[in-house]
Design a protein around this motif. Sequence first.
Motif, PDB file in Angstrom:
ATOM      1  N   GLY A  89       0.823  -1.403  -0.018  1.00  0.00           N
ATOM      2  CA  GLY A  89       0.120   0.120   0.061  1.00  0.00           C
ATOM      3  C   GLY A  89       0.871   1.333  -0.002  1.00  0.00           C
ATOM      4  N   ALA A  90       0.283   2.487  -0.666  1.00  0.00           N
ATOM      5  CA  ALA A  90       0.802   3.667  -0.478  1.00  0.00           C
ATOM      6  C   ALA A  90      -0.079   4.731  -0.286  1.00  0.00           C
ATOM      7  CB  ALA A  90       1.816   4.143  -1.656  1.00  0.00           C
ATOM      8  N   GLY A  91       0.000   5.570   0.521  1.00  0.00           N
ATOM      9  CA  GLY A  91      -1.095   6.609   0.681  1.00  0.00           C
ATOM     10  C   GLY A  91      -0.473   7.870   1.475  1.00  0.00           C
ATOM     11  N   ILE A  92      -1.559   8.391   2.031  1.00  0.00           N
ATOM     12  CA  ILE A  92      -1.476   9.641   2.932  1.00  0.00           C
ATOM     13  C   ILE A  92      -1.760   9.456   4.452  1.00  0.00           C
ATOM     14  CG2 ILE A  92      -1.931  12.015   3.529  1.00  0.00           C
ATOM     15  CD1 ILE A  92      -2.393  12.139   0.238  1.00  0.00           C
ATOM     16  N   VAL A  93      -1.002   9.593   5.363  1.00  0.00           N
ATOM     17  CA  VAL A  93      -1.410   9.562   6.835  1.00  0.00           C
ATOM     18  C   VAL A  93      -2.466  10.616   7.159  1.00  0.00           C
ATOM     19  CG1 VAL A  93      -0.623   9.636   9.289  1.00  0.00           C
ATOM     20  CG2 VAL A  93       1.072   8.590   7.361  1.00  0.00           C
ATOM     21  N   ALA A 148       4.246  -2.597   3.415  1.00  0.00           N
ATOM     22  CA  ALA A 148       3.597  -3.925   2.919  1.00  0.00           C
ATOM     23  C   ALA A 148       2.934  -4.830   3.913  1.00  0.00           C
ATOM     24  CB  ALA A 148       4.814  -4.923   2.217  1.00  0.00           C
ATOM     25  N   GLY A 149       2.531  -4.115   4.895  1.00  0.00           N
ATOM     26  CA  GLY A 149       1.413  -4.649   5.778  1.00  0.00           C
ATOM     27  C   GLY A 149       1.870  -6.036   6.579  1.00  0.00           C
ATOM     28  N   ASP A 150       0.650  -6.269   7.189  1.00  0.00           N
ATOM     29  CA  ASP A 150       0.975  -7.494   8.293  1.00  0.00           C
ATOM     30  C   ASP A 150      -0.081  -8.516   7.848  1.00  0.00           C
ATOM     31  OD1 ASP A 150       0.538  -9.079  10.286  1.00  0.00           O
ATOM     32  OD2 ASP A 150       0.573  -7.412  11.828  1.00  0.00           O
ATOM     33  N   ILE A 151       0.137  -9.842   7.501  1.00  0.00           N
ATOM     34  CA  ILE A 151      -0.539 -10.912   7.040  1.00  0.00           C
ATOM     35  C   ILE A 151      -1.830 -11.054   8.085  1.00  0.00           C
ATOM     36  CG2 ILE A 151       0.545 -12.940   7.864  1.00  0.00           C
ATOM     37  CD1 ILE A 151       0.521 -13.875   4.984  1.00  0.00           C
ATOM     38  N   THR A 152      -1.558 -10.835   9.196  1.00  0.00           N
ATOM     39  CA  THR A 152      -2.586 -11.234  10.384  1.00  0.00           C
ATOM     40  C   THR A 152      -3.688  -9.963  10.487  1.00  0.00           C
ATOM     41  OG1 THR A 152      -1.273 -10.059  12.228  1.00  0.00           O
ATOM     42  CG2 THR A 152      -0.954 -12.419  11.801  1.00  0.00           C
ATOM     43  N   ARG A 153      -3.473  -8.942   9.685  1.00  0.00           N
ATOM     44  CA  ARG A 153      -4.695  -7.939   9.982  1.00  0.00           C
ATOM     45  C   ARG A 153      -5.159  -7.563   8.346  1.00  0.00           C
ATOM     46  NH1 ARG A 153      -1.907  -2.745  12.914  1.00  0.00           N
ATOM     47  NH2 ARG A 153      -4.094  -2.247  13.304  1.00  0.00           N
ATOM     48  N   PRO A 154      -6.332  -6.733   8.448  1.00  0.00           N
ATOM     49  CA  PRO A 154      -7.098  -6.746   7.099  1.00  0.00           C
ATOM     50  C   PRO A 154      -6.124  -6.134   6.154  1.00  0.00           C
ATOM     51  CG  PRO A 154      -8.567  -6.095   8.911  1.00  0.00           C
ATOM     52  CD  PRO A 154      -7.256  -6.387   9.518  1.00  0.00           C
ATOM     53  N   TRP A 171      14.695 -19.598   5.328  1.00  0.00           N
ATOM     54  CA  TRP A 171      13.610 -19.135   4.929  1.00  0.00           C
ATOM     55  C   TRP A 171      13.630 -17.607   5.064  1.00  0.00           C
ATOM     56  CZ3 TRP A 171      10.897 -22.449   2.260  1.00  0.00           C
ATOM     57  CH2 TRP A 171      10.716 -23.793   2.608  1.00  0.00           C
ATOM     58  N   GLU A 172      12.959 -16.991   4.250  1.00  0.00           N
ATOM     59  CA  GLU A 172      12.722 -15.662   4.115  1.00  0.00           C
ATOM     60  C   GLU A 172      10.932 -15.500   3.959  1.00  0.00           C
ATOM     61  OE1 GLU A 172      11.662 -11.508   4.160  1.00  0.00           O
ATOM     62  OE2 GLU A 172      13.176 -12.720   5.176  1.00  0.00           O
ATOM     63  N   LEU A 173      10.405 -14.732   5.025  1.00  0.00           N
ATOM     64  CA  LEU A 173       9.031 -14.508   4.966  1.00  0.00           C
ATOM     65  C   LEU A 173       9.085 -13.153   5.656  1.00  0.00           C
ATOM     66  CD1 LEU A 173       5.945 -15.020   4.380  1.00  0.00           C
ATOM     67  CD2 LEU A 173       6.072 -15.746   6.806  1.00  0.00           C
ATOM     68  N   MET A 174       8.678 -12.194   4.830  1.00  0.00           N
ATOM     69  CA  MET A 174       8.679 -10.585   5.339  1.00  0.00           C
ATOM     70  C   MET A 174       7.481 -10.238   6.338  1.00  0.00           C
ATOM     71  SD  MET A 174       6.432  -8.390   3.047  1.00  0.00           S
ATOM     72  CE  MET A 174       6.094  -7.715   4.432  1.00  0.00           C
ATOM     73  N   PHE A 175       6.649 -11.127   6.495  1.00  0.00           N
ATOM     74  CA  PHE A 175       5.374 -10.906   7.317  1.00  0.00           C
ATOM     75  C   PHE A 175       6.002 -11.432   8.779  1.00  0.00           C
ATOM     76  CE2 PHE A 175       2.906 -11.547   3.408  1.00  0.00           C
ATOM     77  CZ  PHE A 175       2.546 -10.170   3.394  1.00  0.00           C
ATOM     78  N   THR A 176       7.142 -12.156   9.036  1.00  0.00           N
ATOM     79  CA  THR A 176       7.406 -12.708  10.057  1.00  0.00           C
ATOM     80  C   THR A 176       7.583 -11.500  11.419  1.00  0.00           C
ATOM     81  OG1 THR A 176       8.511 -14.592   9.331  1.00  0.00           O
ATOM     82  CG2 THR A 176       9.312 -13.984  11.611  1.00  0.00           C
TER      83      THR A 176
END
Length: 340
Positions: free
Chosen positions: A69-73, A92-98, A267-272
């Motif tokens: 995502g990209a946007g304005i706070v 790039a967010g968090d896989i456990t959240r919407p 392993w690489e997982l950016m959500f970790t």
Amino acid sequence: MDKMKAIGYEQAGPISAPNALIEIETPTPELNPHDLLVEVMGVSVNPADVKIRANRSPENGAKIIGFDGAGIVKAVGSEVSLFQVGDEVYYAGDITRPGTNAQYHAVDERIVGRKPLSMDFPEAAGMALTSITAWELLFESLGVQEGTGHGEHLLIIGGAGGVGSILIQLAKKLTGLTVIATASRPETQAWVQKMGADHTINHHESLVDQLQALEIQPKYVASLNATDRHFPAILELIKPRGHVAMIDDPKELNITPAKLKALTFSWELMFTRPMFQTPDMIAQHRLLTRVAGLLDAGILQSTVTSKFDQLTPESLMEAHKIQETGKVIGKQVLGGMHHK
């Protein structure tokens, strides 16, 4: 701003199904202490989006996916210190959240970077997840340090996708590694060369034979897809005491034969980091801000290859269809949802 529009899905299945993705109305997210509320102006589609939508049915109601995502706070939580209202950000967010396929999105500031000034929102969104993945894979999983690696080789299996496209650039611009990237079609071979690969080989032919012909034995292998298919070749072609890093989902791997070469596997997982709220999760804020600076300086180049003007159920379904072909070069991005 109590309610917002979003795009989600109600049951897992193929993208060809009617209502595979639908527009929904949902409460605007409430903020945790470290959260930013971002007005989403750009998103992108990753293999993770497609895998989750096809295989994981939502537990209650519709599930909103989308990671980049990209946007304005628009608002900040009580403990936010890195950003303020009005800042332009990407992440790039968090896989456990919407997810980000929505008008507004809540995200922890510690995994958010300053948006590259030289890019519009959709293009910036297209750089976040792949940059985090490639950066963590190269500098943390493989343990290469910036400015080192001279005389050593990195083999990237699946070089033309989103992660491969930025990994080639990071290795070439920030380390001394020689990069060999696999690509099987003329257009993907041209793309990895544009990204800076020193050598290109075809992953539909023998990797071992092609590397022997080049007289190359890599110390590092980044296996970005089809790891189970290429695993015997990886074990044969890599240097003793070499290092393999993987990001895909092989059914099973027997690493026992690797003992003779004393290999290391990561392993690489950016959500970790966000998933487990690791003490060092702010590393993603730092690396995204660093990548933004490298993009603005022209040291790294955009990997975005296609752009939809607006985020709608129709455009998102089309992007998912393209992603499912497995033939996407670089990244595809979309603008934000229409705001009344």
